[in-house]
Design an enzyme around this catalytic site. Structure first.
Site, mmCIF file in Angstrom:
data_model
loop_
_atom_site.group_PDB
_atom_site.id
_atom_site.type_symbol
_atom_site.label_atom_id
_atom_site.label_comp_id
_atom_site.label_asym_id
_atom_site.label_seq_id
_atom_site.Cartn_x
_atom_site.Cartn_y
_atom_site.Cartn_z
ATOM 1 N N ASP A 185 2.898 -7.119 2.429
ATOM 2 C CA ASP A 185 1.502 -6.346 2.502
ATOM 3 C C ASP A 185 1.911 -5.121 3.476
ATOM 4 O O ASP A 185 1.328 -4.493 4.540
ATOM 5 C CB ASP A 185 0.545 -6.930 3.642
ATOM 6 N N HIS B 276 0.949 -1.151 0.024
ATOM 7 C CA HIS B 276 0.171 -0.190 -0.068
ATOM 8 C C HIS B 276 0.985 1.268 -0.185
ATOM 9 O O HIS B 276 1.514 1.381 1.052
ATOM 10 C CB HIS B 276 -0.709 0.109 1.290
ATOM 11 N N ARG C 159 -0.454 4.097 -0.503
ATOM 12 C CA ARG C 159 -1.323 5.143 -0.089
ATOM 13 C C ARG C 159 -1.230 6.331 -1.154
ATOM 14 O O ARG C 159 -1.726 6.214 -2.130
ATOM 15 C CB ARG C 159 -0.922 5.684 1.066
ATOM 16 N N GLY D 52 -2.536 -3.553 10.142
ATOM 17 C CA GLY D 52 -1.473 -3.298 9.231
ATOM 18 C C GLY D 52 -0.214 -2.438 9.615
ATOM 19 O O GLY D 52 -0.580 -1.729 10.571
HETATM 20 O O1 DOR Z 1 -3.807 -5.185 7.889
HETATM 21 C C1 DOR Z 1 -4.242 -4.937 6.642
HETATM 22 N N1 DOR Z 1 -4.185 -3.308 6.294
HETATM 23 N N2 DOR Z 1 -5.110 -5.488 5.925
HETATM 24 C C2 DOR Z 1 -5.727 -4.954 4.856
HETATM 25 O O2 DOR Z 1 -6.336 -5.898 4.256
HETATM 26 C C3 DOR Z 1 -5.869 -3.804 4.336
HETATM 27 C C4 DOR Z 1 -4.591 -3.186 4.924
HETATM 28 C C5 DOR Z 1 -4.376 -1.496 4.903
HETATM 29 O O3 DOR Z 1 -4.673 -0.887 3.810
HETATM 30 O O4 DOR Z 1 -4.192 -0.884 5.685
HETATM 31 ZN ZN ZN Z 2 -2.979 -5.217 2.100
#
Ligand code: DOR
Ligand code: ZN
Length: 429
Positions: free
Chosen positions: A293, A63, A65, A312
């Site tokens: 992730d 991500h 962002r 996350g």
């Molecule tokens: O832990 C997570 N964070 N799992 C997700 O599916 C989304 C992600 C996030 O975008 O922060």
């Molecule tokens: Zn994710």
């Protein structure tokens, strides 16, 4: 620009002491020994114990962002974090604000990434709210479609999801699924428990659809032993692949209790038995890839009780050191790390000419020092998110240089590549 990288090379034919010539972004030659090519720049790791030159690492789930969430991370800081951690390509998820599920938002993200990224990138597209938003731009710019099965629209707007999955099948676009069925979440005083049953149910559901509609399916961040068993069962009938993350291999519910919100992730981190089963599968091929992730938030968003904290944490700068530590302990082999973090993710994402050191391939390289020992100190991260459930861990093994299409972007921990060097890896020829 002609770059030469010398040292122990991890090639499809095994480890060789040799030299790689990268010209105009591509590997031109891979030879044994030390030829005297006239070049512009040399990265010489020859004769240094512990240094190995790997095909560039690829993270299929991050991500970055940016846009309205750029206070958490943006394409520049996120890809600096990737370069520091040894990643040459990162695939960005569409749950940004605004969501990447209209052609306009996708093109906007492509422009943003092209101007800011330091390493190469791929973009995922989200399920659109209108059928008309499945356009040619999606085929051109997106590496796949991300389906969040735990979101309300998944159960409430079945026909829209069905349309999207049908489109993916028709256009041969990868579908990546966050496989959790909220009907199996347990809401208790310690927060919402995302059970293994939620994973099993969602894997059954989406695999069935992949079989019926014939799209290529990838399940991301698998977290449980029961989920793994279901997945291996499904793999016999459906062409699907799966990844897990270092936190599902190395942490357990006990660590999460101690660290509270900091170690909260979606799916939740399960028990020791789950971690062990996933680790064995990562070694024996049951798991195809490892992703970070990388999910940056602010520290404030991670504090408070388990229910209130967001899921996350950043992972781009911890993934490789954690995996190399397992190599040093004899739990994984270096070849497993290359397969899980480079060769297979390149194949899964359909990125041409990546994931291998060979003539004609892209000049993406990750140079590691297998024996560099250090302590994980999040305040030193390039990511804006300066926390980690692995903070304080002693690790052994680190990326010492990252090369993207023949340009060193990180050398000895310093970011040296230019902002905006990154390109969409879907357009690799
Ligand atoms: O832990 C997570 N964070 N799992 C997700 O599916 C989304 C992600 C996030 O975008 O922060
Ligand atoms: Zn994710």
């Amino acid at each position: 620009m002609r770059l030469v990288v010398k040292g122990k090379l991890f090639t499809a034919r095994g480890l060789i002491d040799g030299s790689i010539l990268v010209e105009e972004g591509r590997i031109k030659k891979v030879v044994k020994g030390d030829p005297r090519w006239p070049v512009d720049e040399i990265l010489d790791y020859g004769g240094r114990r512990g240094n190995v030159i790997l095909p560039g690492l690829v993270d299929a789930h991050v991500h970055m962002r940016d846009l309205d969430l750029s206070y958490k991370e943006d394409f520049y800081t996120g890809t600096r974090s990737a370069a520091a951690g040894g990643f040459t390509i990162v695939a960005d998820m569409p749950n940004t604000r605004p969501r990447t599920n209209t052609p306009r938002a996708l093109k906007e993200k492509e422009n943003l990434a092209r101007n800011k990224a330091l390493v190469d990138y791929c973009l995922y597209y989200g399920v659109p709210s209108e059928r008309e938003h499945l356009t040619e731009d999606v085929q051109k710019l997106a590496v796949g479609i991300k389906v969040y099965m735990q979101d309300e629209f998944y159960s409430e707007r079945r026909s829209l999801v069905e349309n999207t999955l049908g489109y993916a099948a028709e256009k041969k676009l990868l579908v990546v699924s966050h496989a959790e069925d909220p009907a199996f979440f347990v809401h208790g005083p310690a927060g919402t428990l995302r059970t293994a049953e939620a994973e099993v149910s969602a894997i059954k559901d989406i695999s069935g659809r992949a079989k019926d509609l014939n799209f290529r399916l990838h399940i991301t961040h698998l977290s449980s032993k029961a989920g793994l068993e279901e997945l291996l069962k499904q793999k016999r009938g459906v062409n699907l692949t799966v990844d897990t993350c270092p936190h599902y291999l190395l942490l357990s519910a006990e660590d999460v209790r101690m660290q509270r919100g900091i170690a909260k992730a979606h799916p939740s981190i399960k028990g020791r038995v789950d971690a062990k089963a996933l680790l064995i599968a990562a070694r024996n091929g049951g798991i195809d890839a490892i992703t970070s992730d990388h999910a940056p938030h602010t520290v404030e968003e991670k504090s408070g009780d388990m229910e209130g904290a967001l899921g996350g944490f950043p992972g781009l700068e911890t993934t490789l050191p954690l995996l190399l530590t397992l190599v040093n302990k004899g739990i994984l082999e270096l070849g497993d790390v290359v397969r899980l973090c480079s060769t297979n993710p390149s194949k899964i994402l359909g990125i041409r000419n990546a994931g291998e050191i060979g003539e004609g391939k892209m000049g993406n390289l990750t140079i590691v020092d297998l024996h560099r020992k250090f302590k994980i100190e999040p305040q030193k991260f390039e990511s804006k998110a300066k926390f980690s459930p692995f903070a304080g861990r002693e690790v052994e093994g680190k990326a010492v240089a990252t090369v993207v299409r023949g340009i060193p972007v990180m050398v000895d921990g310093e970011i040296v590549g230019p902002r905006g060097w990154g390109m969409n890896a879907k357009t690799y020829g």
